[in-house]
Write an enzyme that holds these catalytic residues in place. Structure first.
Site, PDB file in Angstrom:
ATOM      1  N   LYS A  97     -18.182  -6.488   7.690  1.00  0.00           N
ATOM      2  CA  LYS A  97     -16.956  -7.256   7.469  1.00  0.00           C
ATOM      3  C   LYS A  97     -16.126  -7.239   8.745  1.00  0.00           C
ATOM      4  O   LYS A  97     -15.863  -6.163   9.296  1.00  0.00           O
ATOM      5  CB  LYS A  97     -16.179  -6.608   6.312  1.00  0.00           C
ATOM      6  CG  LYS A  97     -15.158  -7.506   5.682  1.00  0.00           C
ATOM      7  CD  LYS A  97     -14.607  -6.877   4.416  1.00  0.00           C
ATOM      8  CE  LYS A  97     -13.219  -7.379   4.127  1.00  0.00           C
ATOM      9  NZ  LYS A  97     -12.564  -6.649   3.049  1.00  0.00           N
ATOM     10  N   ARG A 113      -2.051  -6.079  -8.490  1.00  0.00           N
ATOM     11  CA  ARG A 113      -1.005  -7.098  -8.335  1.00  0.00           C
ATOM     12  C   ARG A 113      -1.177  -8.137  -9.431  1.00  0.00           C
ATOM     13  O   ARG A 113      -1.047  -7.841 -10.597  1.00  0.00           O
ATOM     14  CB  ARG A 113      -1.067  -7.719  -6.931  1.00  0.00           C
ATOM     15  CG  ARG A 113      -0.533  -6.833  -5.847  1.00  0.00           C
ATOM     16  CD  ARG A 113      -0.999  -7.261  -4.485  1.00  0.00           C
ATOM     17  NE  ARG A 113      -2.440  -7.120  -4.397  1.00  0.00           N
ATOM     18  CZ  ARG A 113      -3.175  -7.353  -3.323  1.00  0.00           C
ATOM     19  NH1 ARG A 113      -2.589  -7.785  -2.233  1.00  0.00           N
ATOM     20  NH2 ARG A 113      -4.462  -7.180  -3.326  1.00  0.00           N
ATOM     21  N   HIS A 152       0.841  -1.202   0.000  1.00  0.00           N
ATOM     22  CA  HIS A 152       0.000   0.000   0.000  1.00  0.00           C
ATOM     23  C   HIS A 152       0.878   1.254   0.000  1.00  0.00           C
ATOM     24  O   HIS A 152       0.637   2.197  -0.757  1.00  0.00           O
ATOM     25  CB  HIS A 152      -0.876   0.056   1.257  1.00  0.00           C
ATOM     26  CG  HIS A 152      -1.928  -0.999   1.349  1.00  0.00           C
ATOM     27  ND1 HIS A 152      -2.135  -1.741   2.488  1.00  0.00           N
ATOM     28  CD2 HIS A 152      -2.863  -1.424   0.457  1.00  0.00           C
ATOM     29  CE1 HIS A 152      -3.147  -2.580   2.303  1.00  0.00           C
ATOM     30  NE2 HIS A 152      -3.604  -2.412   1.073  1.00  0.00           N
TER      31      HIS A 152
HETATM   32  P1  ADP Z   1      -9.709  -3.665  -0.668  1.00  0.00           P
HETATM   33  O1  ADP Z   1     -10.434  -4.488   0.357  1.00  0.00           O
HETATM   34  O2  ADP Z   1     -10.471  -2.453  -1.111  1.00  0.00           O
HETATM   35  O3  ADP Z   1      -9.145  -4.433  -1.829  1.00  0.00           O
HETATM   36  P2  ADP Z   1      -7.007  -3.472   0.316  1.00  0.00           P
HETATM   37  O4  ADP Z   1      -6.545  -2.767   1.552  1.00  0.00           O
HETATM   38  O5  ADP Z   1      -6.835  -4.933   0.257  1.00  0.00           O
HETATM   39  O6  ADP Z   1      -8.510  -3.024   0.154  1.00  0.00           O
HETATM   40  O7  ADP Z   1      -6.292  -2.845  -0.960  1.00  0.00           O
HETATM   41  C1  ADP Z   1      -6.396  -1.480  -1.289  1.00  0.00           C
HETATM   42  C2  ADP Z   1      -5.737  -1.257  -2.644  1.00  0.00           C
HETATM   43  O8  ADP Z   1      -4.342  -1.504  -2.548  1.00  0.00           O
HETATM   44  C3  ADP Z   1      -6.259  -2.195  -3.754  1.00  0.00           C
HETATM   45  O9  ADP Z   1      -6.289  -1.481  -4.969  1.00  0.00           O
HETATM   46  C4  ADP Z   1      -5.202  -3.270  -3.815  1.00  0.00           C
HETATM   47  O10 ADP Z   1      -5.141  -3.888  -5.093  1.00  0.00           O
HETATM   48  C5  ADP Z   1      -3.953  -2.432  -3.536  1.00  0.00           C
HETATM   49  N1  ADP Z   1      -2.856  -3.243  -3.029  1.00  0.00           N
HETATM   50  C6  ADP Z   1      -2.859  -4.039  -1.937  1.00  0.00           C
HETATM   51  N2  ADP Z   1      -1.654  -4.639  -1.790  1.00  0.00           N
HETATM   52  C7  ADP Z   1      -0.876  -4.207  -2.816  1.00  0.00           C
HETATM   53  C8  ADP Z   1       0.468  -4.483  -3.250  1.00  0.00           C
HETATM   54  N3  ADP Z   1       1.246  -5.326  -2.588  1.00  0.00           N
HETATM   55  N4  ADP Z   1       0.918  -3.851  -4.363  1.00  0.00           N
HETATM   56  C9  ADP Z   1       0.100  -3.018  -5.043  1.00  0.00           C
HETATM   57  N5  ADP Z   1      -1.164  -2.730  -4.710  1.00  0.00           N
HETATM   58  C10 ADP Z   1      -1.656  -3.312  -3.606  1.00  0.00           C
END
Ligand code: ADP
Length: 183
Positions: free
Chosen positions: A63, A113, A39
C-alpha cells in the site's frame, strides 16, 4: 456462577484476560497515514478504559502511503510523549492477530465513524475472531466533532496549503508542511 457464563478456567491461563499484573491492555491498530485528531480522541478515551495502549502502525509494503512507517511511528511518539508510560508505539506487518498474540494481549481497540465504517470493521472483527477466537474487538464511537475527520481528508487538503490545524496535532501539521515544503 451461571452455567452460561464461561469461567476463566475455560481458556488457557495466559489467554484468559488482558488484565495482568500490569493492568488492562489493548492494541489500537491502524495505518495512521497520518495520525489525526480523530485517532487521538480514540487514544485519549481508550486510556480512560485501558491501563496501557499499544498503537500498532501497519506497515503494508503493497500500500502506498504518504509517510513511511518510521515517519508515522515517530510522529505518533512525538505527539504522545506526555503519556509515554501508558502508551507504546510499534510498527507491525502481516496479520494483526499475530501482532496481538505477540504482545500477549487479547483486545483490539478500533474507532467507528459513519455507518460506512461499520461494514468494514464488522468484517475485520469477525475475520479476526475466526483466526483467533479469544481476541475481542472493542469499538469506541467517534466524538461528533471528529466524525468527519480522516487521514484521507487531511491528505486531500494539505498538498494545496489548506489549514489542517483542526484536523491533526501540531507535530503532524509540521510534518505535513515539511512534506509539502511549506513552513
Ligand atoms: P485503517 O487503515 O486500519 O482503517 P486508519 O488509520 O484509517 O487505519 O484508522 C485506524 C482506526 O481509527 C480505525 O478503527 C478507524 O475507524 C479509526 N478512526 C479513524 N478516524 C477516526 C475518527 N475521526 N474518529 C474515530 N475513529 C477514527
Amino acid at each position: 456462577m451461571s452455567k452460561n457464563v464461561p469461567s476463566d478456567t475455560d481458556s488457557a491461563p495466559e489467554r484468559s484476560s488482558s488484565r495482568s499484573r500490569e493492568g488492562t491492555r489493548a492494541i489500537f491498530p491502524g495505518s495512521f497515514d497520518p495520525l489525526t485528531s480523530g485517532h487521538l480522541d480514540i487514544i485519549t478515551r481508550g486510556l480512560k478504559i485501558f491501563d496501557h495502549l499499544t498503537v500498532g502502525v501497519l506497515h503494508n509494503p503493497e500500500k502506498r502511503t504518504l509517510f513511511s512507517v518510521d515517519e508515522r511511528v515517530k510522529m505518533i511518539q512525538e505527539t504522545l510523549q506526555g503519556d509515554a508510560e501508558r502508551i507504546t508505539v510499534k510498527s507491525f506487518s502481516g496479520l494483526l492477530v499475530s501482532f496481538v498474540e505477540e504482545l500477549g494481549t487479547h483486545v483490539i481497540l478500533r474507532g467507528l465513524r459513519a455507518t460506512s465504517d461499520f461494514d468494514y470493521e464488522a468484517q475485520m472483527a469477525l475475520m479476526n475472531r475466526q483466526l483467533s477466537p479469544h481476541i475481542e474487538t472493542f469499538f469506541l464511537m467517534t466524538s461528533e466533532r471528529y466524525s468527519y475527520v480522516s487521514s484521507s481528508l487531511v491528505k486531500q487538503i494539505a498538498p494545496y496549503g489548506g489549514d489542517v490545524s483542526h484536523l491533526v496535532p501540531p507535530q503532524v501539521r509540521k510534518a505535513l508542511a515539511a512534506k509539502f515544503s511549506r513552513t
